[in-house]
Design a protein around this motif. Structure first.
Motif, PDB file in Angstrom:
ATOM      1  N   CYS A 101       0.810  -1.225   0.000  1.00 48.46           N
ATOM      2  CA  CYS A 101       0.000   0.000   0.000  1.00 48.46           C
ATOM      3  C   CYS A 101       0.839   1.269   0.000  1.00 48.46           C
ATOM      4  O   CYS A 101       0.392   2.297  -0.516  1.00 48.46           O
ATOM      5  N   LYS A 107       3.883  -0.917  -4.810  1.00 47.94           N
ATOM      6  CA  LYS A 107       2.431  -0.744  -4.941  1.00 47.94           C
ATOM      7  C   LYS A 107       1.948  -1.035  -6.367  1.00 47.94           C
ATOM      8  O   LYS A 107       0.992  -1.785  -6.557  1.00 47.94           O
ATOM      9  N   GLN A 111      -0.642  -4.035  -7.527  1.00 56.42           N
ATOM     10  CA  GLN A 111      -1.850  -3.738  -8.302  1.00 56.42           C
ATOM     11  C   GLN A 111      -1.860  -4.506  -9.613  1.00 56.42           C
ATOM     12  O   GLN A 111      -2.903  -5.011 -10.038  1.00 56.42           O
ATOM     13  N   LYS A 114      -2.784  -8.095  -8.920  1.00 55.06           N
ATOM     14  CA  LYS A 114      -4.219  -8.191  -8.611  1.00 55.06           C
ATOM     15  C   LYS A 114      -5.054  -8.075  -9.881  1.00 55.06           C
ATOM     16  O   LYS A 114      -6.040  -8.792 -10.051  1.00 55.06           O
TER      17      LYS A 114
END
Length: 151
Positions: A101, A107, A111, A114
């Motif tokens: 995060c 980060k 992402q 994901k």
């Protein structure tokens, strides 16, 4: 005889003091990485004293974050993590949650994984592996964290 014992004790005291200073320097370097706090900086120093003197793949394997292939049976083609230093792996897993995060380099990686539909645990383990590789590189070079501009 007594002088020799005293000299040996003084040498041991000097080496312990030097180790503490070296540990403090390592801790400052690790704390420069976004997402790493005091506990997650202390654990690699205590549990993995070789960090900074080994290769990145050795560091990942020693923490148990290297994917191990299981190409027979029900797990064909799947990779799992195992072995290594369990206490350190647990701390790195928690650290990876924060780094996913707050770390400007990790980060986007999280992402991206994901977005590709990877399971949450796989994403966090991938970030933890990258964190230990970054920590190893920082301790090798002795230079604090610097986010590199994207090219």
């Amino acid at each position: 005889m007594l002088d020799t014992q005293i000299r040996n004790l003084e040498r041991r005291i000097d080496s312990v003091i030097a180790q503490e200073e070296a540990s403090a320097v390592k801790a400052r370097l690790l704390l420069s990485i976004p997402g790493i706090g005091p506990v997650s900086a202390a654990m690699p120093i205590a549990e993995l004293p070789e960090l900074g003197r080994i290769t990145s793949s050795e560091a990942a394997a020693m923490t148990g974050l290297a994917p191990i292939p299981h190409d027979s049976g029900a797990l064909r083609g799947k990779r799992a993590i195992a072995g290594g230093r369990r206490a350190l792996r647990r701390v790195l897993f928690q650290t990876a949650l924060a780094a996913a995060c707050h770390n400007p380099v990790l980060k986007p990686v999280a992402q991206s994984l994901k977005m590709r539909g990877k399971p949450h645990k796989l994403v966090i383990v991938a970030i933890a592996r990258r964190l230990i590789i970054i920590a190893n590189a920082i301790l090798k070079t002795g230079a604090p964290w610097q986010a590199q501009p994207r090219r």
